[in-house]
Design an enzyme around this catalytic site. Structure first.
Site, PDB file in Angstrom:
ATOM      1  N   GLU A   1     -15.292   3.420   4.747  1.00 54.82           N
ATOM      2  CA  GLU A   1     -15.031   3.493   3.275  1.00 54.82           C
ATOM      3  C   GLU A   1     -16.702   3.650   3.067  1.00 54.82           C
ATOM      4  O   GLU A   1     -17.513   3.074   3.378  1.00 54.82           O
ATOM      5  CB  GLU A   1     -14.454   2.422   2.650  1.00 54.82           C
TER       6      GLU A   1
ATOM      7  N   TYR B   1       0.767  -1.317   0.044  1.00 52.44           N
ATOM      8  CA  TYR B   1       0.136  -0.137   0.049  1.00 52.44           C
ATOM      9  C   TYR B   1       0.915   1.135   0.019  1.00 52.44           C
ATOM     10  O   TYR B   1       1.981   1.254   0.570  1.00 52.44           O
ATOM     11  CB  TYR B   1      -0.780   0.061   1.243  1.00 52.44           C
TER      12      TYR B   1
HETATM   13  C1  FER Z   1      -4.276   0.332   4.451  1.00 52.22           C
HETATM   14  C2  FER Z   1      -4.603   1.678   3.607  1.00 52.22           C
HETATM   15  C3  FER Z   1      -5.911   1.541   3.001  1.00 52.22           C
HETATM   16  C4  FER Z   1      -5.079  -0.855   4.479  1.00 52.22           C
HETATM   17  C5  FER Z   1      -6.273  -0.594   3.821  1.00 52.22           C
HETATM   18  C6  FER Z   1      -6.644   0.468   3.170  1.00 52.22           C
HETATM   19  C7  FER Z   1      -5.415  -2.840   5.156  1.00 52.22           C
HETATM   20  C8  FER Z   1      -7.972   0.469   2.403  1.00 52.22           C
HETATM   21  C9  FER Z   1      -8.726  -0.460   1.888  1.00 52.22           C
HETATM   22  C10 FER Z   1      -9.923  -0.506   1.152  1.00 52.22           C
HETATM   23  O1  FER Z   1     -10.704   0.442   1.270  1.00 52.22           O
HETATM   24  O2  FER Z   1     -10.139  -1.538   0.131  1.00 52.22           O
HETATM   25  O3  FER Z   1      -3.010   0.272   4.955  1.00 52.22           O
HETATM   26  O4  FER Z   1      -4.619  -1.878   5.001  1.00 52.22           O
END
Ligand code: FER
Length: 171
Positions: free
Chosen positions: A73, A28
């Site tokens: 999200e 990421y």
């Molecule tokens: C991270 C940064 C963003 C993460 C997940 C996300 C697991 C977002 C994921 C998604 O919304 O699909 O470090 O770690």
């Protein structure tokens, strides 16, 4: 109260741009755009190719140099990240709804520049199935860390593919 002034001091964290690799291989790139917003790109993982800007988040300084960031999200996914700046280690937990990460489900529906598909993400979220959530807790090693200043639109401005231009220098 144990919180307040100390925990709200995000001055050394805001503007920091990170690349990190989880122990499960997921890679990421994440940017603390400001105290309440983050941007990120997913280079490798279940939803590799996905990227997002201006995601609202909650951030606190948990202890000196240790920051905790949490958000929800439009897909229904929740994310909780703990950054240990001095050790260059992160612990991330992602809480995926069943429709993204369950057996035989559809992670690819979330692979896009999410900002242009918020209504679709809300529809998928509401169609579900949401439960049971798939919880993925992992440690990650930071491979890149740089302060780019706050609200810098040049940090995360294209789909995942390349690393930051100075990523491979003096490493
Ligand atoms: C991270 C940064 C963003 C993460 C997940 C996300 C697991 C977002 C994921 C998604 O919304 O699909 O470090 O770690």
């Amino acid at each position: 109260m144990i919180t307040d002034e100390f925990s709200k001091d995000l001055s050394a964290f805001v503007g920091t741009h990170f690349v990190y690799t989880y122990d499960n291989g997921w890679k990421y790139e994440w940017y603390a755009r400001n105290a309440t917003t983050c941007d990120y790109r997913i280079h490798q993982g279940l939803v590799g190719g996905r990227w997002v800007t201006n995601q609202s988040m909650n951030a606190v300084q948990f202890a000196p140099g240790i920051y905790k960031v949490d958000w929800h999200e439009p897909t229904g996914t929740c994310v909780s990240l703990l950054f240990d700046i001095n050790r260059e280690v992160i612990h991330g937990t992602i809480f995926f709804p069943q429709w993204i990460a369950g057996e035989g489900q559809h992670p690819e529906k979330t692979i896009c520049y999410q900002n242009e598909f918020i209504e679709d993400m809300h529809r998928f979220r509401d169609e579900g199935p949401a439960y049971p959530y798939v919880v993925i807790p992992e440690f990650a090693k930071v491979t890149y860390m740089k302060n780019e200043g706050p609200d810098n639109d040049a940090v995360i401005n294209m789909p995942p593919g390349q690393m930051p231009e100075d990523y491979f220098k003096d490493k």
